[in-house]
Design a protein around this motif. Structure first.
Motif, PDB file in Angstrom:
ATOM      1  N   MET A 107       0.839  -1.198   0.000  1.00  0.00           N
ATOM      2  CA  MET A 107       0.000   0.000   0.000  1.00  0.00           C
ATOM      3  C   MET A 107       0.880   1.256   0.000  1.00  0.00           C
ATOM      4  O   MET A 107       1.805   1.355   0.779  1.00  0.00           O
ATOM      5  N   PRO A 108       0.578   2.204  -0.892  1.00  0.00           N
ATOM      6  CA  PRO A 108       1.437   3.385  -0.968  1.00  0.00           C
ATOM      7  C   PRO A 108       1.358   4.236   0.296  1.00  0.00           C
ATOM      8  O   PRO A 108       0.273   4.576   0.751  1.00  0.00           O
ATOM      9  N   GLU A 109       2.496   4.535   0.887  1.00  0.00           N
ATOM     10  CA  GLU A 109       2.543   5.469   2.005  1.00  0.00           C
ATOM     11  C   GLU A 109       3.593   6.522   1.646  1.00  0.00           C
ATOM     12  O   GLU A 109       4.099   6.528   0.517  1.00  0.00           O
ATOM     13  N   GLY A 110       3.934   7.368   2.594  1.00  0.00           N
ATOM     14  CA  GLY A 110       4.842   8.467   2.262  1.00  0.00           C
ATOM     15  C   GLY A 110       6.164   8.013   1.667  1.00  0.00           C
ATOM     16  O   GLY A 110       6.715   8.651   0.776  1.00  0.00           O
ATOM     17  N   ASP A 111       6.670   6.849   2.156  1.00  0.00           N
ATOM     18  CA  ASP A 111       7.961   6.386   1.639  1.00  0.00           C
ATOM     19  C   ASP A 111       7.867   5.968   0.170  1.00  0.00           C
ATOM     20  O   ASP A 111       8.775   6.203  -0.615  1.00  0.00           O
ATOM     21  N   THR A 112       6.739   5.357  -0.211  1.00  0.00           N
ATOM     22  CA  THR A 112       6.535   4.944  -1.607  1.00  0.00           C
ATOM     23  C   THR A 112       6.543   6.169  -2.524  1.00  0.00           C
ATOM     24  O   THR A 112       7.139   6.147  -3.608  1.00  0.00           O
ATOM     25  N   VAL A 113       5.851   7.208  -2.072  1.00  0.00           N
ATOM     26  CA  VAL A 113       5.721   8.403  -2.906  1.00  0.00           C
ATOM     27  C   VAL A 113       7.064   9.140  -2.977  1.00  0.00           C
ATOM     28  O   VAL A 113       7.448   9.657  -4.025  1.00  0.00           O
ATOM     29  N   TRP A 114       7.786   9.134  -1.860  1.00  0.00           N
ATOM     30  CA  TRP A 114       9.118   9.756  -1.844  1.00  0.00           C
ATOM     31  C   TRP A 114      10.021   9.095  -2.882  1.00  0.00           C
ATOM     32  O   TRP A 114      10.726   9.760  -3.628  1.00  0.00           O
ATOM     33  N   ARG A 115       9.990   7.758  -2.940  1.00  0.00           N
ATOM     34  CA  ARG A 115      10.818   7.024  -3.911  1.00  0.00           C
ATOM     35  C   ARG A 115      10.385   7.320  -5.343  1.00  0.00           C
ATOM     36  O   ARG A 115      11.207   7.488  -6.234  1.00  0.00           O
ATOM     37  N   ALA A 116       9.045   7.371  -5.549  1.00  0.00           N
ATOM     38  CA  ALA A 116       8.536   7.662  -6.892  1.00  0.00           C
ATOM     39  C   ALA A 116       9.015   9.043  -7.335  1.00  0.00           C
ATOM     40  O   ALA A 116       9.485   9.213  -8.463  1.00  0.00           O
ATOM     41  N   ALA A 117       8.932  10.029  -6.421  1.00  0.00           N
ATOM     42  CA  ALA A 117       9.359  11.390  -6.775  1.00  0.00           C
ATOM     43  C   ALA A 117      10.850  11.412  -7.107  1.00  0.00           C
ATOM     44  O   ALA A 117      11.278  12.052  -8.064  1.00  0.00           O
ATOM     45  N   ARG A 118      11.637  10.690  -6.325  1.00  0.00           N
ATOM     46  CA  ARG A 118      13.079  10.638  -6.584  1.00  0.00           C
ATOM     47  C   ARG A 118      13.371  10.044  -7.974  1.00  0.00           C
ATOM     48  O   ARG A 118      14.136  10.589  -8.751  1.00  0.00           O
ATOM     49  N   ASP A 119      12.711   8.915  -8.280  1.00  0.00           N
ATOM     50  CA  ASP A 119      12.959   8.249  -9.562  1.00  0.00           C
ATOM     51  C   ASP A 119      12.461   9.084 -10.735  1.00  0.00           C
ATOM     52  O   ASP A 119      13.095   9.149 -11.791  1.00  0.00           O
ATOM     53  N   LEU A 120      11.285   9.710 -10.561  1.00  0.00           N
ATOM     54  CA  LEU A 120      10.738  10.537 -11.642  1.00  0.00           C
ATOM     55  C   LEU A 120      11.602  11.774 -11.858  1.00  0.00           C
ATOM     56  O   LEU A 120      11.824  12.199 -12.983  1.00  0.00           O
ATOM     57  N   ASP A 121      12.069  12.340 -10.764  1.00  0.00           N
ATOM     58  CA  ASP A 121      12.908  13.530 -10.891  1.00  0.00           C
ATOM     59  C   ASP A 121      14.192  13.197 -11.651  1.00  0.00           C
ATOM     60  O   ASP A 121      14.650  13.964 -12.490  1.00  0.00           O
ATOM     61  N   LYS A 122      14.734  12.020 -11.338  1.00  0.00           N
ATOM     62  CA  LYS A 122      15.949  11.583 -12.021  1.00  0.00           C
ATOM     63  C   LYS A 122      15.714  11.466 -13.535  1.00  0.00           C
ATOM     64  O   LYS A 122      16.566  11.824 -14.339  1.00  0.00           O
ATOM     65  N   ALA A 123      14.530  10.965 -13.890  1.00  0.00           N
ATOM     66  CA  ALA A 123      14.237  10.741 -15.302  1.00  0.00           C
ATOM     67  C   ALA A 123      13.818  12.029 -16.025  1.00  0.00           C
ATOM     68  O   ALA A 123      14.047  12.164 -17.228  1.00  0.00           O
ATOM     69  N   LEU A 124      13.197  12.951 -15.308  1.00  0.00           N
ATOM     70  CA  LEU A 124      12.547  14.080 -15.999  1.00  0.00           C
ATOM     71  C   LEU A 124      13.199  15.444 -15.765  1.00  0.00           C
ATOM     72  O   LEU A 124      13.042  16.350 -16.586  1.00  0.00           O
ATOM     73  N   HIS A 125      13.887  15.596 -14.646  1.00  0.00           N
ATOM     74  CA  HIS A 125      14.404  16.907 -14.244  1.00  0.00           C
ATOM     75  C   HIS A 125      15.218  17.589 -15.357  1.00  0.00           C
ATOM     76  O   HIS A 125      16.196  17.036 -15.832  1.00  0.00           O
ATOM     77  N   GLY A 126      14.760  18.757 -15.756  1.00  0.00           N
ATOM     78  CA  GLY A 126      15.497  19.535 -16.755  1.00  0.00           C
ATOM     79  C   GLY A 126      15.390  19.002 -18.177  1.00  0.00           C
ATOM     80  O   GLY A 126      16.073  19.473 -19.076  1.00  0.00           O
ATOM     81  N   ARG A 127      14.522  18.010 -18.379  1.00  0.00           N
ATOM     82  CA  ARG A 127      14.406  17.421 -19.722  1.00  0.00           C
ATOM     83  C   ARG A 127      13.154  17.925 -20.434  1.00  0.00           C
ATOM     84  O   ARG A 127      12.136  18.180 -19.803  1.00  0.00           O
ATOM     85  N   GLU A 128      13.273  17.970 -21.752  1.00  0.00           N
ATOM     86  CA  GLU A 128      12.132  18.387 -22.560  1.00  0.00           C
ATOM     87  C   GLU A 128      11.248  17.174 -22.838  1.00  0.00           C
ATOM     88  O   GLU A 128      11.749  16.093 -23.133  1.00  0.00           O
ATOM     89  N   LEU A 129       9.954  17.366 -22.724  1.00  0.00           N
ATOM     90  CA  LEU A 129       9.024  16.263 -22.981  1.00  0.00           C
ATOM     91  C   LEU A 129       8.819  16.097 -24.486  1.00  0.00           C
ATOM     92  O   LEU A 129       8.561  17.066 -25.197  1.00  0.00           O
ATOM     93  N   THR A 130       8.943  14.848 -24.937  1.00  0.00           N
ATOM     94  CA  THR A 130       8.703  14.569 -26.353  1.00  0.00           C
ATOM     95  C   THR A 130       7.327  13.932 -26.534  1.00  0.00           C
ATOM     96  O   THR A 130       6.860  13.736 -27.642  1.00  0.00           O
ATOM     97  N   ARG A 131       6.693  13.600 -25.418  1.00  0.00           N
ATOM     98  CA  ARG A 131       5.336  13.068 -25.466  1.00  0.00           C
ATOM     99  C   ARG A 131       4.666  13.360 -24.136  1.00  0.00           C
ATOM    100  O   ARG A 131       5.304  13.268 -23.076  1.00  0.00           O
ATOM    101  N   CYS A 132       3.384  13.690 -24.205  1.00  0.00           N
ATOM    102  CA  CYS A 132       2.613  13.936 -22.987  1.00  0.00           C
ATOM    103  C   CYS A 132       1.194  13.466 -23.251  1.00  0.00           C
ATOM    104  O   CYS A 132       0.499  14.017 -24.078  1.00  0.00           O
ATOM    105  N   ASP A 133       0.820  12.401 -22.572  1.00  0.00           N
ATOM    106  CA  ASP A 133      -0.483  11.781 -22.824  1.00  0.00           C
ATOM    107  C   ASP A 133      -1.185  11.605 -21.482  1.00  0.00           C
ATOM    108  O   ASP A 133      -0.809  10.750 -20.692  1.00  0.00           O
ATOM    109  N   ILE A 134      -2.156  12.456 -21.219  1.00  0.00           N
ATOM    110  CA  ILE A 134      -2.868  12.392 -19.942  1.00  0.00           C
ATOM    111  C   ILE A 134      -4.239  11.768 -20.180  1.00  0.00           C
ATOM    112  O   ILE A 134      -5.065  12.312 -20.894  1.00  0.00           O
ATOM    113  N   ARG A 135      -4.440  10.609 -19.596  1.00  0.00           N
ATOM    114  CA  ARG A 135      -5.651   9.833 -19.887  1.00  0.00           C
ATOM    115  C   ARG A 135      -6.688   9.971 -18.791  1.00  0.00           C
ATOM    116  O   ARG A 135      -7.149   8.997 -18.195  1.00  0.00           O
TER     117      ARG A 135
END
Ligand SMILES: [Zn+2]
Length: 264
Positions: A1-29
């Protein structure tokens, strides 16, 4: 079950992948935001606020999401095979190098960055935030001394990041019955300090451990109705309280280690 630690890790991983990068695709469903397209814009950063996640995109927008019960974020190398079915995807963001996918998010919306405060400003001190403030968390918890500790810990307005697993385990570690009123908890500062420590030690790993025993028995009482309390073997009681999301209502406690106290 997601708790604060799960979300902290997700933010860290997403930041690593996205920080300062230009989006080449954005699909919000999500129907209301399906026409939002941030392709060509740069992601400024990704941060967690309690159990909320904010992806900040250039020109003052934020993609605000919450995992609720089933949600998760994955990062794949661009073109990599997804580990969840595509129909469960709610948000897909791509850069030249990677694809970030949010599956089964409890909610997702797009807000102007200057409205972030309205969206998450009500949260109490963030257990994993850079500005963690135990005194303020205590002040908020104590403002309603008659409330059961098992409910007060889960209320994100008091302190942000605790979900059902930590709520149950913290009551166990404090030796408190989950229905004990906040004002009667014997050492509330220690409980708050312990909450902070548990989330801190668990934030980097995917198995949540409160016992110090990662391999055999990571938890004391949560989900142990069939096995009994890890400390004394007494049958763990499963009960329900509160009125929030279904899963969050379920409580586990050991009647021996956490006896209900008769009011003096
Ligand atoms: Zn016990």
């Amino acid at each position: 079950m997601p708790e604060g630690d799960t979300v902290w890790r997700a933010a860290r991983d997403l930041d690593k992948a996205l920080h300062g990068r230009e989006l080449t695709r954005c699909d919000i469903r999500v129907p209301r935001f399906a026409t939002v397209d941030f392709t060509g814009r740069t992601v400024k950063d990704v941060v967690a606020r309690g159990k909320h996640l904010l992806i900040r995109v250039e020109d003052e927008w934020s993609i605000h999401s919450h995992l609720k019960m089933e949600g998760l974020w994955h990062v794949y190398p661009k073109g990599g095979k997804w580990r969840r079915p595509a129909f469960k995807a709610r948000c897909i963001l791509e850069t030249g190098a990677s694809t970030v996918v949010g599956f089964e998010l409890g909610f997702l919306r797009v807000i102007p960055q200057d409205q972030e405060h309205d969206a998450v400003g009500y949260l109490g001190p963030d257990l994993l935030g850079p500005d963690w403030d135990p005194e303020e968390a205590l002040r908020r918890l104590r403002s309603d001394p008659g409330r059961p500790i098992g409910l007060a810990l889960l209320d994100q307005r008091n302190l942000a990041g605790i979900g059902n697993v930590y709520r149950c385990e913290l009551c166990f570690l404090a030796g408190e019955h989950p229905l004990t009123p906040v004002g009667d908890v014997r050492n509330l500062p220690r409980m708050v300090e312990l909450a902070h420590r548990l989330l801190e030690v668990n934030k980097d790993r995917s198995t949540r451990v409160t016992t110090g025993s990662l391999l055999r028995d990571p938890l004391w009482v949560y989900g142990r109705t069939d096995r009994g309390c890890l400390r004394c073997g007494t049958r763990v009681v499963r009960s329900e309280i509160g009125d929030n999301e279904l899963e969050q209502r379920v409580l586990y406690h050991c009647p021996h280690c956490q006896p209900a106290r008769v009011p003096a």
